[in-house]
Design a protein around this motif. Structure first.
Motif, short mmCIF file in Angstrom:
data_model
loop_
_atom_site.label_atom_id
_atom_site.label_comp_id
_atom_site.label_asym_id
_atom_site.label_seq_id
_atom_site.Cartn_x
_atom_site.Cartn_y
_atom_site.Cartn_z
N VAL A 52 51.78 54.43 170.68
CA VAL A 52 52.97 54.71 171.22
C VAL A 52 54.33 54.61 170.54
O VAL A 52 55.20 55.33 170.62
CB VAL A 52 53.10 54.10 172.75
CG1 VAL A 52 53.34 52.67 172.34
CG2 VAL A 52 54.09 54.73 173.71
N HIS A 81 53.67 53.45 166.85
CA HIS A 81 53.59 53.62 165.17
C HIS A 81 52.87 55.25 165.42
O HIS A 81 52.54 55.48 164.06
CB HIS A 81 52.76 52.61 164.84
CG HIS A 81 53.26 51.33 164.78
ND1 HIS A 81 54.52 51.17 163.88
CD2 HIS A 81 53.20 50.10 165.42
CE1 HIS A 81 54.98 50.06 163.98
NE2 HIS A 81 54.32 49.39 164.92
N MET A 127 60.82 53.60 164.77
CA MET A 127 59.59 53.04 164.53
C MET A 127 58.93 53.27 163.16
O MET A 127 58.53 54.47 162.57
CB MET A 127 58.40 53.09 165.55
CG MET A 127 58.87 53.12 166.94
SD MET A 127 59.74 51.40 167.46
CE MET A 127 60.68 52.17 168.83
N THR A 153 52.77 39.54 160.80
CA THR A 153 53.58 40.33 161.70
C THR A 153 52.98 40.62 162.85
O THR A 153 53.42 41.02 163.99
CB THR A 153 53.78 41.57 160.78
OG1 THR A 153 54.35 41.49 159.54
CG2 THR A 153 54.64 42.60 161.41
N VAL A 154 51.66 41.19 162.93
CA VAL A 154 50.98 41.56 164.19
C VAL A 154 50.90 40.41 165.02
O VAL A 154 51.14 40.57 166.17
CB VAL A 154 49.74 42.04 164.00
CG1 VAL A 154 48.85 42.64 165.28
CG2 VAL A 154 49.76 43.08 163.10
N THR A 207 63.40 42.72 167.39
CA THR A 207 62.86 44.18 167.41
C THR A 207 61.89 44.40 168.50
O THR A 207 61.55 43.37 169.14
CB THR A 207 62.42 44.53 165.80
OG1 THR A 207 60.95 43.73 166.13
CG2 THR A 207 63.11 43.93 164.70
N LEU A 208 61.66 45.81 168.41
CA LEU A 208 60.72 46.01 169.53
C LEU A 208 59.08 45.65 169.01
O LEU A 208 58.23 45.94 169.73
CB LEU A 208 60.52 47.55 169.77
CG LEU A 208 61.81 48.29 170.33
CD1 LEU A 208 61.93 49.61 170.38
CD2 LEU A 208 62.05 47.52 171.75
N MET A 209 59.00 45.11 167.91
CA MET A 209 57.80 44.79 167.48
C MET A 209 57.45 43.25 168.08
O MET A 209 58.02 42.39 167.64
CB MET A 209 57.62 44.62 165.87
CG MET A 209 56.23 44.06 165.37
SD MET A 209 54.88 45.23 166.00
CE MET A 209 53.56 44.18 165.47
N PHE A 218 42.54 43.93 163.45
CA PHE A 218 43.88 44.84 163.22
C PHE A 218 44.10 44.90 161.63
O PHE A 218 44.45 45.87 161.15
CB PHE A 218 45.06 44.24 164.12
CG PHE A 218 44.88 44.90 165.43
CD1 PHE A 218 44.89 46.28 165.54
CD2 PHE A 218 45.04 44.11 166.50
CE1 PHE A 218 45.03 47.02 166.92
CE2 PHE A 218 45.08 44.75 167.94
CZ PHE A 218 45.16 46.19 167.99
N ILE A 236 44.25 48.33 159.62
CA ILE A 236 45.57 48.88 158.92
C ILE A 236 45.01 49.16 157.46
O ILE A 236 45.69 50.06 157.05
CB ILE A 236 46.66 47.79 159.05
CG1 ILE A 236 47.27 47.77 160.75
CG2 ILE A 236 48.04 48.30 158.55
CD1 ILE A 236 48.30 46.84 160.95
C1 HEC Z 1 57.41 48.95 171.31
C2 HEC Z 1 57.17 49.66 169.87
C3 HEC Z 1 56.11 49.07 169.01
C4 HEC Z 1 54.69 48.69 169.51
C5 HEC Z 1 54.07 49.03 170.74
C6 HEC Z 1 54.15 48.11 168.35
N1 HEC Z 1 54.95 48.16 167.19
FE1 HEC Z 1 54.46 47.39 165.12
N2 HEC Z 1 56.61 47.51 164.99
C7 HEC Z 1 57.34 48.21 165.76
C8 HEC Z 1 58.87 48.00 165.09
C9 HEC Z 1 60.00 48.41 165.55
C10 HEC Z 1 58.73 47.45 163.83
C11 HEC Z 1 59.55 47.21 162.65
C12 HEC Z 1 60.33 45.86 162.85
C13 HEC Z 1 61.20 45.56 161.96
O1 HEC Z 1 62.22 46.12 161.88
O2 HEC Z 1 60.84 44.57 160.81
C14 HEC Z 1 57.20 47.16 163.75
C15 HEC Z 1 56.41 46.66 162.62
C16 HEC Z 1 55.20 46.61 162.48
C17 HEC Z 1 54.20 46.40 161.27
C18 HEC Z 1 55.13 46.00 160.14
C19 HEC Z 1 55.23 47.49 159.28
C20 HEC Z 1 56.23 47.40 158.04
O3 HEC Z 1 56.64 48.18 157.43
O4 HEC Z 1 56.99 46.16 157.83
C21 HEC Z 1 52.88 46.15 161.40
C22 HEC Z 1 51.94 46.03 160.42
C23 HEC Z 1 52.84 46.46 162.91
N3 HEC Z 1 54.16 46.86 163.43
C24 HEC Z 1 51.76 46.58 163.74
C25 HEC Z 1 51.68 46.87 165.09
C26 HEC Z 1 50.34 47.01 165.66
C27 HEC Z 1 49.04 46.53 165.16
C28 HEC Z 1 50.60 47.02 167.18
C29 HEC Z 1 49.71 46.93 168.29
C30 HEC Z 1 49.06 46.02 168.53
C31 HEC Z 1 52.19 47.51 167.06
N4 HEC Z 1 52.67 47.17 165.93
C32 HEC Z 1 52.75 47.72 168.36
C33 HEC Z 1 57.42 48.32 167.09
C34 HEC Z 1 56.16 48.54 167.89
#
Ligand code: HEC
Ligand code: HEC
Ligand code: HEC
Length: 356
Positions: free
Chosen positions: A56, A58, A68, A87-88, A95-97, A116, A120
């Motif tokens: 949703v 990524h 994102m 990070t995960v 942030t939203l992560m 995961f 990735i």
């Molecule tokens: C609601 C939105 C959202 C969801 C759902 C989400 N992410 Fe993220 N993710 C982000 C955002 C925003 C960032 C960037 C954060 C930052 O600014 O450092 C990020 C960053 C990351 C990164 C690092 C990427 C980088 O370039 O540094 C990874 C790996 C990642 N997410 C994996 C996941 C995984 C695996 C899941 C599911 C289990 C997930 N994310 C679910 C919003 C989301």
């Protein structure tokens, strides 16, 4: 006392020495194929979890949606295993992560997080895209809501118009992408314009927005917005009806139109009888296990997109399962069409719970 141990130890050593030559003869191939199947399993199990939880934001093929970041990029491939896992597991503050590890309040075990990371690093994103589509989890188009001057001018006249304006601005920028430009919910998040929410004490809603809901897309907003901004947005939730009464012109966003075709409804009914009747009762009249769905209040209050979202995502902490991984988009739409088809005949009063 120590003798049996020693003997066992000695025997074990003997056995190991006896086995090593035989094993090492087979080892390279064996280990390689074991390793391969280990990676394959990690990638396959993570694919569905990715579709349900990560796509949703990524994207279906890891392309990143809106602001994102992509995960299919070279820079992510270059990240160390350790950084990816961190990070995960822990998310990125403010942030939203969100943090996804159970020990950080998320929903995944450490081994799922390791899977995961392998996913990735190694997945074929084209395959992921196909699987995401199969599961009916292609992310909805990003809703962009701008607060226009007309919208603002329709608010100045009403009481507390300034707080509403502030709330609407925060909402448009931070919340509308998921909760809908008109507050009616989308396929990924419930409605904000809801009788239930308006009946919920303010402290509870403020706490929910501050803390987020672990394991869902609703992150903690505490460090992203100021307390004043959160306060204004929550006030807006209570006054959504006042907002509507100003004749405010919300941008029209078609989040989900489901054709009421007899075929779709019949398929939905059939599926309902197989998958839902045991809990929700015959024709959705409810049982002791689960609430009635065949009732005016629920159907009037809950837009199609929101029903779709509840069925796909389940209700965490209750017996309502998430069906998104088991049913495809057509199935989910058929269930919504079936439930919706009962709107005209549904009892106005929620039927008494059956099976007492
Ligand atoms: C609601 C939105 C959202 C969801 C759902 C989400 N992410 Fe993220 N993710 C982000 C955002 C925003 C960032 C960037 C954060 C930052 O600014 O450092 C990020 C960053 C990351 C990164 C690092 C990427 C980088 O370039 O540094 C990874 C790996 C990642 N997410 C994996 C996941 C995984 C695996 C899941 C599911 C289990 C997930 N994310 C679910 C919003 C989301
Ligand atoms: C990335 C998507 C996303 C964004 C952005 C988002 N939410 Fe949510 N929100 C959700 C989801 C999903 C839920 C349902 C969580 C659950 O399953 O309990 C939710 C639940 C809620 C609830 C509880 C609804 C209920 O009926 O129990 C409130 C209130 C809420 N969000 C307010 C906000 C506010 C205010 C903002 C903006 C500051 C916001 N949300 C931004 C996804 C989002
Ligand atoms: C194992 C029992 C069980 C099964 C099977 C089940 N549900 Fe549910 N469902 C529940 C429970 C319990 C709730 C109430 C959750 C809560 O407390 O919010 C619920 C809630 C719902 C809601 C939200 C109702 C509301 O008032 O907000 C919808 C919609 C729904 N289920 C649809 C379905 C559909 C469609 C199926 C079949 C694909 C299904 N359910 C199968 C137990 C079940």
């Amino acid at each position: 006392m120590t003798t049996p141990m020693k003997i066992t130890g000695f025997l074990a050593t003997l056995i190991i020495f006896a086995i090593i030559p035989i094993y090492s003869f087979y080892e390279p191939k064996n280990q390689e194929s074991q390793l391969n199947s280990y990676y394959t399993n990690a990638v396959l199990t993570s694919t569905d979890l990715y579709a349900e939880n990560c796509a949703v934001c990524h994207g279906a093929v890891g392309e990143g949606i809106g602001d994102m970041p992509p995960l299919n990029s070279e820079s992510v491939q270059m990240m160390s295993t350790n950084d990816l896992a961190k990070t995960v597991a822990r998310g990125r503050d403010n942030t939203l992560m969100a943090a996804w590890a159970a020990e950080e309040g998320g929903i995944f075990s450490n081994s799922q997080i390791s899977d995961f990371v392998i996913f990735i690093q190694q997945t074929n994103w084209d395959y992921v895209g196909v699987r995401v589509a199969e599961l009916g989890l292609i992310p909805p188009e990003v809703i962009e809501m701008e607060v226009s001057d007309e919208m603002l001018s329709s608010l100045v006249s009403i009481e507390g118009g300034e707080t509403l304006t502030a709330g609407l601005e925060v909402y448009a920028k931070n919340c509308s992408a998921c909760h809908g430009a008109n507050g009616a919910g989308t396929t990924i998040a419930p409605a904000i314009d809801s009788v239930d929410l308006r009946a919920t004490p303010k402290e509870e809603i403020v706490a929910l927005v501050n803390d987020g809901v672990a394991g869902t897309l609703m992150v903690s907003w505490q460090n992203i917005l100021t307390p004043e901004e959160i306060n204004a947005t929550v006030d807006l939730i209570y006054r959504w009806q006042d907002l509507l009464s100003t004749g405010i012109d919300f941008p029209e966003v078609e989040v989900m139109s489901i054709p009421a075709s007899p075929e779709l409804i019949a398929d939905g009914q059939q599926l309902f009888n197989i998958a839902c009747k045991s809990c929700h009762g015959i024709d959705g009249y409810g049982t002791r296990m689960a609430p009635a769905l065949n009732n005016q209040l629920f159907l009037e209050e809950t837009p199609n997109a929101a029903i779709y979202q509840i069925i796909a995502g389940g209700v965490s902490g209750t017996m309502m399962p998430a069906w998104g991984s088991r049913l495809n988009d057509y199935d989910l739409q058929s269930l919504v069409a079936f439930l919706r088809s009962q709107a005209d005949t549904a009892p106005a009063i929620i039927p008494p719970i059956l099976g007492e």
